[in-house]
Structure formats: C-alpha cells, structure tokens
Design a protein around this motif. Structure first.
Motif, short mmCIF file in Angstrom:
data_model
loop_
_atom_site.label_atom_id
_atom_site.label_comp_id
_atom_site.label_asym_id
_atom_site.label_seq_id
_atom_site.Cartn_x
_atom_site.Cartn_y
_atom_site.Cartn_z
N ALA A 83 -22.46 25.22 105.99
CA ALA A 83 -23.89 24.77 106.47
C ALA A 83 -24.26 23.79 105.35
O ALA A 83 -24.11 24.17 104.16
CB ALA A 83 -24.64 25.81 106.73
N GLY A 84 -24.91 22.73 105.73
CA GLY A 84 -25.31 21.70 104.76
C GLY A 84 -26.72 22.47 104.05
O GLY A 84 -27.53 22.95 104.66
N MET A 85 -26.72 22.13 102.79
CA MET A 85 -27.95 22.59 102.14
C MET A 85 -28.44 21.62 100.95
O MET A 85 -27.15 21.10 100.38
CB MET A 85 -27.81 23.93 101.48
CG MET A 85 -28.99 24.50 100.86
SD MET A 85 -28.65 26.37 100.28
CE MET A 85 -30.32 26.74 99.93
N VAL B 84 -29.08 22.14 107.00
CA VAL B 84 -29.56 23.23 107.71
C VAL B 84 -30.54 24.16 106.55
O VAL B 84 -31.70 24.51 107.18
CB VAL B 84 -28.33 24.21 108.02
CG1 VAL B 84 -28.97 25.59 108.50
CG2 VAL B 84 -27.52 23.61 108.92
N PHE B 85 -30.42 23.90 105.29
CA PHE B 85 -31.28 24.65 104.43
C PHE B 85 -31.80 23.45 103.45
O PHE B 85 -30.97 22.51 102.84
CB PHE B 85 -30.59 25.71 103.68
CG PHE B 85 -29.94 26.86 104.58
CD1 PHE B 85 -30.89 27.89 105.16
CD2 PHE B 85 -28.65 26.97 105.02
CE1 PHE B 85 -30.37 28.62 105.88
CE2 PHE B 85 -28.26 28.00 105.68
CZ PHE B 85 -29.10 28.99 106.25
N ILE B 86 -33.00 23.77 103.01
CA ILE B 86 -33.64 22.96 102.08
C ILE B 86 -34.17 23.98 100.90
O ILE B 86 -34.81 24.76 101.20
CB ILE B 86 -34.82 22.16 102.56
CG1 ILE B 86 -34.25 20.91 103.63
CG2 ILE B 86 -35.61 21.24 101.32
CD1 ILE B 86 -33.39 19.98 103.12
N ASP C 299 -35.39 24.46 112.12
CA ASP C 299 -35.86 25.30 113.10
C ASP C 299 -34.65 25.25 114.41
O ASP C 299 -33.91 24.41 114.20
CB ASP C 299 -37.19 25.18 113.60
CG ASP C 299 -37.35 23.64 114.29
OD1 ASP C 299 -36.16 22.99 114.66
OD2 ASP C 299 -38.29 23.19 114.27
N GLU C 300 -34.56 26.41 115.07
CA GLU C 300 -33.74 26.50 116.03
C GLU C 300 -33.47 25.08 117.18
O GLU C 300 -32.51 25.10 117.95
CB GLU C 300 -33.83 27.79 117.21
CG GLU C 300 -33.78 28.86 116.11
CD GLU C 300 -33.72 30.21 116.84
OE1 GLU C 300 -33.08 30.21 117.90
OE2 GLU C 300 -34.57 31.07 116.66
N ASP C 301 -34.50 24.55 117.36
CA ASP C 301 -34.65 23.25 118.35
C ASP C 301 -33.97 22.01 117.40
O ASP C 301 -33.74 20.87 117.84
CB ASP C 301 -35.88 22.99 118.66
CG ASP C 301 -36.25 24.17 119.82
OD1 ASP C 301 -35.58 24.61 120.40
OD2 ASP C 301 -37.78 24.41 119.73
N GLY C 302 -33.98 22.27 116.12
CA GLY C 302 -33.46 21.08 115.43
C GLY C 302 -34.59 20.01 115.29
O GLY C 302 -33.99 18.82 114.71
N ASP C 303 -35.73 20.15 115.25
CA ASP C 303 -36.82 19.08 115.15
C ASP C 303 -37.41 19.05 113.84
O ASP C 303 -38.13 18.22 113.43
CB ASP C 303 -37.91 19.32 116.30
CG ASP C 303 -37.31 19.27 117.76
OD1 ASP C 303 -36.21 18.42 117.82
OD2 ASP C 303 -37.93 20.04 118.67
#
Length: 638
Positions: free
Chosen positions: A542-544, A575-577, A614-618
C-alpha cells in the motif's frame, strides 16, 4: 538592489539548445578529441600529471576560493582564501613527500576524513602523486557506519581533519585494525580542536602539519609513478547508503579524466569561470564532476563547507560564480526559500545536476533566471549515462543519432517484473527490450575499452551482484543500474523510479517518484517522501507518504483527499499519510525510506500522526489503534 549586468562571454542566444551553442559545443568537442583518443586504461597519464601540468601552464590563476561562513552563515562575512594552481601543486608535493617517507606507494590506500575545505583537495592530490589511492570517507558518518567505511577501505593510514577527529577516534577504537591516524588542523575553525584523548593506537594521533613543514615543495620524481596507469584506482567513493551500509566504488584516473572533460565541455567552461561547489567533496558529484571540470579547463572552484539554502545566492554573488551543480532535493530547498528582490542578481548561467523534478523545473529556472539547466542521469559506479542539454523539463536526455546512434550506445531498457524484482526473459532465456513509454531497468553493456568500462567495487561479491549475464546473447555482460527509466516515442529518456521503491498495488505498478511530484504540488507541502508498506491482509504494498509541511501549516485531510482524488488514479493515491517534522535525508540530498518502510503505519512505534484513506476513497481520516487492527486482520477494506 538592481540586477547586475551579466559579464559571462555568452548571451541567452548562445544557450546549448541554440545553433550558436551547438556550434560552440562542436568546436570544443573537436579540440578535446585528440586527448580523448589517447586516454586508455593502459596509458600512463594520471591526475597527478594533470595537476603538475596546470601548475606549469597557469600557476598564478586561482584554483580554489574558500570562505568560512561568518556569523550570518554567509561567505561574504569572512575573508577570502585563495589557492592558486601553483600553490596547490606545491602543497600537494609536501603531502606526497610525507606519504613517501611513510611507505605509501602505488596500490596502497589512504583514507581521508575531512569537511569541505582546501586541505581536502591538497591531501588527495598529494596522495595521487605517489600513485596510491584515496578512500573518500563521508565525514557525516559515525559509529558503526564510519567503522564499516574505514575497515572496507583496506587502508593502514587515515588523514583526518580536527573537525572529524573525535568521531574517527571512537570508530577506530571499535576496530581491530592497525590504523595510524594523522590529524590535520582546521585553520578556519573558531574553536579549539577536539581532544585526542584516548588515542586508538600505541603511537597515538600524529600531527600531519608538523611533518609537512619538513617536506619539499618540488614535484616527486616521475619514476615514483612508473607503474601507475590511467585505469588504476584514484579514489574509493562510497555509495550513498540509502538502503544500508555503503559500498566502496572504484574510481580510476581514467574515469576522472573522462568525467572532467565531459563536464567541462557540457558547461562550456573556460579559465575565467567559477564553479560554485556546495556539495560534499567525498561524493562523485562535487568531488569528481565539479573538481574534474575545473582541473580539465583551468577554471576556479568556489568551495562552501556545507550547503546553506539561505546563503546560496549570496555566496554565488560573493564568489562571482558562473556555474553550480545540484543533486537530489537541492533545488527544492532553494525554491522553498522566501522570494527576494535579488533572486536573479547573479552571474550564474549554467547549472548541472540530477534530481530536478518536473514539478519545480520551470519555476526554479524562471525564478532564478537560469539560462541553461543540464539534467543528467548517472551514478558513481555506472558505466552508462544520459545528458539533457536541451533544457527540456522532466527528461534526462536521449541517445543522439537515432537508430544509428543506438547501435553504438551501450544503454538499453529491459522489461522488469516489479513484484519479483527481476527482469523478464523470453522463451530462449534472453531479456526483452521495452516498448516506448514502458518503464524498464536501464542496463549498460560492459566492455574492455574506455567507454562502457565497469570498474566495480572493492568487494568482489558486491561487484558481481551488479552484473547481468546472457542478456541478449550467450556470454554478454551488462551492468544493472537498479533504476527504472522509460523512453517516449521521440527518444527522450526520463527517470521513473528506483527498483525497490516502485511497488504494485491493486494490480498496478506505482512510481513513488511520480506520486511524490503530484503530492508536492499541494499547497502547504514542503516535501513528500512516498514508499510502499506491507499490509498483512492484502496483496502487494500500500502506498504511504511522509509529508513535511510548510512552517505554520496544518494538514487539511479533507482538501488533500479531494486533491488526490481529482489528480491521481485510485491505485496510485497514498493509502496512508504520515506527517513528519523533517525529512530523513542522506548527506547528498537523497530521501531515505528504509526506516519509514520498516515502521509502516504501526502506531505502537510511530508517534507521528497518521491518516488513512477512508473506505469510500474520498478523503482521509485519522488512523487509530482499532482501525489499524481492522486493517491488519482484513476486516477494514483499503
């Protein structure tokens, strides 16, 4: 302050991309051709011979200008130190005399640990006059890393500046090696040098300056270097260590000649020019490209002890610099400085380097009024390179001459499996060249001649790991750069990512460099370091992104989420910041990712705030211990 009139012997109409610039480049190249043809690994020319020749040709011309930063951190606050070519040669001869008295001969190695100052240049020049090799040790290293560098050099003698003595003494104490330490005073330091108490050898720490007083300033007899050839090691230069302990790369006299001539040619340097060096001299960019270009052309090196973004342009004005070299995030640091009315008040016309990203190229060029930016691709140990002399943002060059030029080039891009981290091969077991716009690993064919020569590392094992065999035919050998590039339909090559940095997510390849360039354009972000992290319940990585924010700026997760959704495909969006106070950088302005990847998004070991998409990707929401657990067991969708 009004802009000063430019005094360089060319105008903006003579840029490298103009007809006049190309004609001048061709004229200079033709003048260098006889010398270039003579240089072969087996010839007897050495860098020591070049230094002695320069002292005879124009001994009174300045070789290096140096100013210790004053109270404000600017070189303009301190008196100028000038070392002419004749003085360089004379003082290097003293070092050579000392070295010969102490049994230093061809094939021997001397380690050098010192900050950027004229004595660094004098020391290795003197060692070169004996035919020995200088191991250029990163003066920022401490503890285990410094001990590793010293031990792998294979030296019995270390020259260390007083400013580095304490760290070296501590590292040597941890080694079971009979190293003799020779200290050299730092004449520009305001404070007294650190104590040598607890010297690591029975002889103690020896005073080099005291011994140099008794040595001759005359050139050593040429017979001292009778057995030395251009293909022999001039330096050991250590890799940047972004992924672990550094390797010592071999760097020959021949390579120094070639790099110096090429850089001097690309920069169209003449004896009246001043090349400003704020890069460390132990690295190939400052220590061989900049110094090599100056020695090749008889120009002047303006030397800064340590890079300072706030003092950079003041230094350029103080030194009357006409050229400089950048690397990594160097240019971003300059661009992040508050705008000033005198940003374009300088004489710099050429900048050369690698790592100037597309997202800041034009703004950097336009803000500081730089007529010629030469972006290149290369590495200390690489046998292949590209140069972009056209000033085209985002590319590192192309192979001249079209299909005919490619036949003579040793560079190829081959298809690469990101997940398995190995090249793809066809039914016959040979590698497959990339199509246009397809990322692949850059490799360079290894030859026995001057061009395409691979000099390797001091470690035979490390050298062999970089060689790929049976690539396009049985028995061929190619150097693996470890970098992914791509070439567009017009033949322009661009850097894509470092192998190991690029990762797969949702079945797609993600370039950390491209994602970082997108994120860096978001208002308030000073720097973005992108990497992939393992997620136990998911395939791939996953991208961070670890973000450094501008002073006084808070992370706006909502606005950032909209920005990412509008500009990037879902698989490439981080995905993570993680928001960090300052970047983890090497001393050559390259971002380190090893520790960040190891820590991942584990709140048990990371104290910095972390957000998750978030799970919706928004948008992004704060990561909590419970949401981390849900991600790890697969109950929370990414």
């Amino acid at each position: 302050m009004g802009a000063r009139a430019r005094t360089c012997p060319w105008s903006e109409h003579d840029s490298l991309s103009s007809m006049a610039g190309r004609i001048d480049f061709a004229r200079r190249a033709l003048m260098l051709l006889p010398q270039a043809r003579r240089l072969r690994p087996e010839c007897s020319d050495t860098v020591a011979d070049l230094i002695e020749a320069r002292a005879l040709e124009h001994g009174d011309r300045p070789y290096v200008k140096f100013r210790e930063a004053g109270i404000s951190g600017h070189a303009s606050d301190a008196p100028m130190q000038v070392l002419t070519y004749a003085q360089l040669n004379a003082r290097a001869n003293r070092v050579a005399g000392w070295a010969l008295r102490n049994g230093i001969r061809p094939r021997r190695v001397v380690s050098l640990v010192m900050e950027n100052r004229p004595e660094f240049l004098i020391a290795w020049a003197g060692i070169a006059k004996t035919g020995a090799t200088t191991a250029l040790i990163n003066h920022n290293l401490t503890g285990k890393a410094l001990a590793h560098a010293l031990s792998t050099a294979g030296a019995e003698t270390v020259i260390v500046g007083d400013e580095c003595l304490q760290n070296v003494s501590e590292a040597v104490r941890a080694l079971d090696l009979p190293l003799r330490i020779w200290r050299q005073a730092d004449p520009y330091a305001a404070a007294a040098p650190p104590s040598a108490e607890g010297a690591p050898t029975a002889d103690g720490v020896l005073d080099l300056d005291e011994r140099l007083e008794d040595c001759s300033e005359e050139n050593p007899h040429p017979s001292v270097r009778d057995e030395v050839r251009a293909g022999d090691d001039l330096f050991y230069i250590y890799t940047s260590g972004t992924t672990g302990l550094p390797n010592a790369a071999r760097f020959s006299h021949l390579r120094f000649f070639g790099v110096g001539m090429l850089c001097g040619l690309l920069l169209r340097m003449d004896p009246g020019h001043v090349h400003y060096c704020a890069l460390p001299l132990y690295h190939s960019a400052g220590g061989t490209m900049q110094v090599g270009a100056v020695l090749a052309t008889g120009a002047t090196l303006a030397l800064r002890r340590k890079f300072s973004a706030s003092a950079f342009w003041d230094d350029c004005r103080a030194f009357d610099a006409t050229h400089f070299q950048y690397i990594g995030e160097f240019c971003r640091y300059l661009l992040n400085q508050p705008p000033r009315a005198d940003d374009r008040d300088h004489k710099v016309t050429f900048a050369i380097g690698n790592g100037l990203r597309t997202d800041i190229w034009k703004s950097f060029r336009d803000r500081f009024g730089l007529e010629n930016i030469i972006e290149f691709y290369g590495a200390t140990e690489s046998n292949t390179f590209f140069v972009n002399t056209d000033g085209r943002p985002g590319v590192v060059g192309r192979i001249p001459g079209g299909r005919l030029g490619k036949r003579f080039s040793n560079s190829r891009l081959i298809r690469f499996d990101i997940e398995r981290e190995e090249p793809l091969r066809d039914e016959q077991g040979f590698c497959i060249e990339c199509d246009p716009d397809e990322p692949g690993e850059l490799i360079g064919r290894i030859t026995d001649g001057t061009f395409g020569r691979y000099e390797g590392y001091t470690s035979a094992e490390a050298s062999e790991k970089k060689i790929m065999r049976n690539v396009f035919e049985k028995g061929d050998a190619w150097f693996k750069t470890g970098d992914l590039l791509r070439v567009d339909p017009e033949g322009w090559y661009s850097f894509f990512d470092r192998i190991g940095d690029t990762f797969r997510w949702k079945g797609e390849n993600v370039s950390t460099q491209e994602v970082a360039e997108h994120l860096s354009s978001f208002p308030g972000i000073e720097q973005a370091n992108v990497y992939g992290v393992r997620v136990e319940a998911a395939d791939g990585r996953a991208g961070m992104a670890a973000l450094v924010l501008d002073p006084g700026v808070s992370f706006d997760a909502t606005a950032f989420g909209r920005y990412v959704s509008d500009r990037m495909p879902a698989y490439a969006a981080p995905v993570f910041i993680r928001v960090i106070a300052k970047p983890d950088m090497t001393s050559t302005f390259k971002l380190r990712k090893v520790d960040l990847q190891r820590e991942g998004f584990d709140l048990r070991i990371v104290s910095d705030p972390i957000w998750v998409r978030d799970e919706d990707g928004d948008g992004y929401v704060p990561l909590t211990r419970s949401s981390q657990k849900a991600i790890e067991n697969g109950s929370r969708r990414l």
